[in-house]
Write a protein that holds these residues in place. Structure first.
Motif, PDB file in Angstrom:
ATOM      1  N   ARG A   7      -3.347 -17.221   0.392  1.00  0.00           N
ATOM      2  CA  ARG A   7      -3.056 -16.266   1.201  1.00  0.00           C
ATOM      3  C   ARG A   7      -3.117 -16.763   2.648  1.00  0.00           C
ATOM      4  N   LYS A   8      -2.447 -15.965   3.582  1.00  0.00           N
ATOM      5  CA  LYS A   8      -2.549 -16.492   4.918  1.00  0.00           C
ATOM      6  C   LYS A   8      -3.574 -15.672   5.669  1.00  0.00           C
ATOM      7  N   LYS A   9      -4.514 -16.418   6.416  1.00  0.00           N
ATOM      8  CA  LYS A   9      -5.373 -15.381   7.282  1.00  0.00           C
ATOM      9  C   LYS A   9      -4.668 -14.751   8.481  1.00  0.00           C
ATOM     10  N   ASN A  10      -5.477 -13.634   8.986  1.00  0.00           N
ATOM     11  CA  ASN A  10      -5.117 -12.786  10.015  1.00  0.00           C
ATOM     12  C   ASN A  10      -3.776 -12.001   9.599  1.00  0.00           C
ATOM     13  N   THR A  11      -3.652 -12.024   8.221  1.00  0.00           N
ATOM     14  CA  THR A  11      -2.550 -10.946   7.876  1.00  0.00           C
ATOM     15  C   THR A  11      -3.046  -9.901   6.906  1.00  0.00           C
ATOM     16  N   TYR A  12      -2.499  -8.952   6.380  1.00  0.00           N
ATOM     17  CA  TYR A  12      -2.922  -7.916   5.481  1.00  0.00           C
ATOM     18  C   TYR A  12      -1.682  -7.418   4.629  1.00  0.00           C
ATOM     19  N   ILE A  13      -1.945  -7.319   3.308  1.00  0.00           N
ATOM     20  CA  ILE A  13      -0.881  -6.493   2.559  1.00  0.00           C
ATOM     21  C   ILE A  13      -1.714  -5.819   1.335  1.00  0.00           C
ATOM     22  N   GLU A  14      -1.229  -4.588   1.502  1.00  0.00           N
ATOM     23  CA  GLU A  14      -1.691  -3.775   0.123  1.00  0.00           C
ATOM     24  C   GLU A  14      -0.779  -3.462  -0.887  1.00  0.00           C
ATOM     25  N   GLU A  15      -0.899  -4.062  -2.137  1.00  0.00           N
ATOM     26  CA  GLU A  15      -0.014  -4.163  -2.879  1.00  0.00           C
ATOM     27  C   GLU A  15       0.395  -2.910  -3.732  1.00  0.00           C
ATOM     28  N   GLU A  16       1.437  -2.563  -4.373  1.00  0.00           N
ATOM     29  CA  GLU A  16       1.772  -1.538  -4.913  1.00  0.00           C
ATOM     30  C   GLU A  16       1.035  -1.313  -6.336  1.00  0.00           C
ATOM     31  N   ASN A  17       0.291  -2.398  -6.860  1.00  0.00           N
ATOM     32  CA  ASN A  17      -0.507  -2.381  -8.009  1.00  0.00           C
ATOM     33  C   ASN A  17      -1.546  -1.233  -8.060  1.00  0.00           C
ATOM     34  N   THR A  18      -1.268  -0.346  -8.810  1.00  0.00           N
ATOM     35  CA  THR A  18      -2.436   0.835  -8.711  1.00  0.00           C
ATOM     36  C   THR A  18      -3.514   0.664  -9.592  1.00  0.00           C
ATOM     37  N   LEU A  19      -3.442  -0.374 -10.645  1.00  0.00           N
ATOM     38  CA  LEU A  19      -4.275  -0.559 -11.737  1.00  0.00           C
ATOM     39  C   LEU A  19      -5.453  -1.460 -11.615  1.00  0.00           C
ATOM     40  N   LEU A  20      -5.018  -2.679 -10.857  1.00  0.00           N
ATOM     41  CA  LEU A  20      -6.161  -3.558 -10.670  1.00  0.00           C
ATOM     42  C   LEU A  20      -6.010  -3.832  -8.985  1.00  0.00           C
ATOM     43  N   LYS A  21      -7.144  -3.564  -8.501  1.00  0.00           N
ATOM     44  CA  LYS A  21      -7.326  -3.763  -7.081  1.00  0.00           C
ATOM     45  C   LYS A  21      -7.676  -5.369  -6.705  1.00  0.00           C
ATOM     46  N   ASN A  22      -7.350  -5.746  -5.616  1.00  0.00           N
ATOM     47  CA  ASN A  22      -8.077  -7.139  -5.326  1.00  0.00           C
ATOM     48  C   ASN A  22      -9.558  -7.073  -5.009  1.00  0.00           C
ATOM     49  N   ARG A  23     -10.454  -7.598  -5.819  1.00  0.00           N
ATOM     50  CA  ARG A  23     -11.896  -7.567  -5.378  1.00  0.00           C
ATOM     51  C   ARG A  23     -12.378  -8.710  -4.878  1.00  0.00           C
ATOM     52  N   CYS A  24     -11.701  -9.606  -4.559  1.00  0.00           N
ATOM     53  CA  CYS A  24     -11.971 -10.901  -3.753  1.00  0.00           C
ATOM     54  C   CYS A  24     -11.921 -10.591  -2.232  1.00  0.00           C
ATOM     55  N   LYS A  25     -12.459 -11.340  -1.574  1.00  0.00           N
ATOM     56  CA  LYS A  25     -12.700 -11.067  -0.009  1.00  0.00           C
ATOM     57  C   LYS A  25     -11.301 -11.504   0.558  1.00  0.00           C
ATOM     58  N   GLY A  26     -10.494 -10.624   1.317  1.00  0.00           N
ATOM     59  CA  GLY A  26      -9.394 -10.998   2.087  1.00  0.00           C
ATOM     60  C   GLY A  26      -8.097 -10.655   1.292  1.00  0.00           C
ATOM     61  N   ASP A  27      -7.280 -10.087   2.184  1.00  0.00           N
ATOM     62  CA  ASP A  27      -6.092  -9.133   1.295  1.00  0.00           C
ATOM     63  C   ASP A  27      -4.832  -9.872   2.246  1.00  0.00           C
ATOM     64  N   GLY A  28      -4.860 -11.070   2.491  1.00  0.00           N
ATOM     65  CA  GLY A  28      -3.767 -11.739   3.368  1.00  0.00           C
ATOM     66  C   GLY A  28      -2.593 -11.619   2.482  1.00  0.00           C
ATOM     67  N   ILE A  29      -1.349 -11.748   3.159  1.00  0.00           N
ATOM     68  CA  ILE A  29       0.103 -11.871   2.440  1.00  0.00           C
ATOM     69  C   ILE A  29      -0.026 -13.342   1.772  1.00  0.00           C
ATOM     70  N   PHE A  30       0.702 -13.515   0.495  1.00  0.00           N
ATOM     71  CA  PHE A  30       0.400 -14.534  -0.148  1.00  0.00           C
ATOM     72  C   PHE A  30       1.685 -15.091  -0.871  1.00  0.00           C
TER      73      PHE A  30
END
Length: 296
Positions: free
Chosen positions: A116-139
């Protein structure tokens, strides 16, 4: 004359407060991740290849498919531990990676790793499994490939326990219970399968993905995949399969590659299906989501 499709339409992902965020803007940011992956892999002599739609884009467009909103790469399972060590040592501070090896919150039923890239954010369309790790940067998604049986029924036998565990893992994850024993078991079965067929003349994507429909996982001759070779991608030289056309034809069907209409190369994919598929929310300027009230 270039042997690729030339026209590239603008595809809009989101419009926020009157400002359009286009697929191309996202692609340009993802390219910075790919540049860094390529640098780390070359420095540490680790083979990788553009995978799936990214490989198809290199054939048709010598870059991204215009509406594609992600990049997938493949790493041979035997090189994966070396890759993790290389990332820990050499990955630039503007990027970070998530995988089960370094964070037990990571969901093993999705890609084996996300860089992933720092200082960015993406929320995926995946509705079953969320990202539980720290950080949601583009990837960029990293996916294991390994030896495989050429017989689909044997492949399915190894996938079956993972398919059975999947709903339990999803349920536990969604009530915020980390299914660690199941995760270890999924990875153990996947690695055992790869090791068992290491000397096979066939390879496949990791069996850790239960989302693939029964008997639909492509199993390919090893010579189609290895050794990797250079390809042109967005005026860069990245790596791809040894026989990318054969691979994408197996994966997507023979109509997926560009066609000559007598004057130029054209896209065969239906216009109504040329849409982004992964992005629910996107911020290329911050690691925070946009306020939903501002989304159009």
């Amino acid at each position: 004359m270039k042997d690729c499709i030339l026209e590239k339409e603008e595809y809009v992902i989101k419009e926020i407060d009157g400002e359009k965020i286009t697929v191309r803007q996202l692609q340009e940011e993802i390219l910075t991740i790919m540049d860094e992956i390529d640098r780390v892999c070359k420095k540490n002599n680790i083979p990788y290849a553009l995978h799936a739609g990214s490989a198809l884009g290199s054939i048709n467009y010598k870059g991204f498919i215009p509406w594609d909103d992600d990049v997938d790469i493949m790493i041979d399972l035997k090189d994966y531990k070396k890759f993790v060590k290389a990332l820990k040592k050499d990955l630039d501070q503007n990027f970070y990676f998530q995988c089960f090896d370094t964070d037990k919150k990571y969901n093993v039923l999705i890609s084996n790793m996300k860089i992933r890239k720092k200082n960015t954010y993406i929320e995926e369309e995946n509705t079953l499994l969320k990202n539980r790790c720290k950080g949601d940067g583009i990837f960029v998604d990293v996916i294991w490939w390994s030896g495989a049986s050429k017989y689909k029924f044997i492949d399915e036998l190894f996938r079956l326990p993972i398919r059975i565990m999947m709903p339990i893992m999803v349920l536990l994850d969604n009530i915020h219970i980390n299914p660690i024993p199941f995760k270890y078991l999924v990875e153990w079965i996947s690695k055992c399968y790869g090791k068992l067929f290491e000397k096979s003349g066939y390879v496949s994507q990791t069996i850790a993905y239960p989302w693939i429909k029964f008997f639909k996982q492509p199993i390919l001759k090893k010579e189609y995949i290895y050794p990797f070779k250079e390809c042109e991608f967005e005026n860069r030289k990245f790596m791809t399969y040894n026989n990318p056309v054969q691979v994408v034809h197996t994966w997507y069907g023979t109509n997926c590659t560009k066609k000559w209409d007598g004057k130029k190369w054209v896209e065969t994919y239906p216009i109504e299906k040329r849409k982004t598929k992964h992005v629910r929310d996107l911020n290329l300027k911050s690691d925070k989501p946009h306020k939903k009230t501002n989304m159009k």
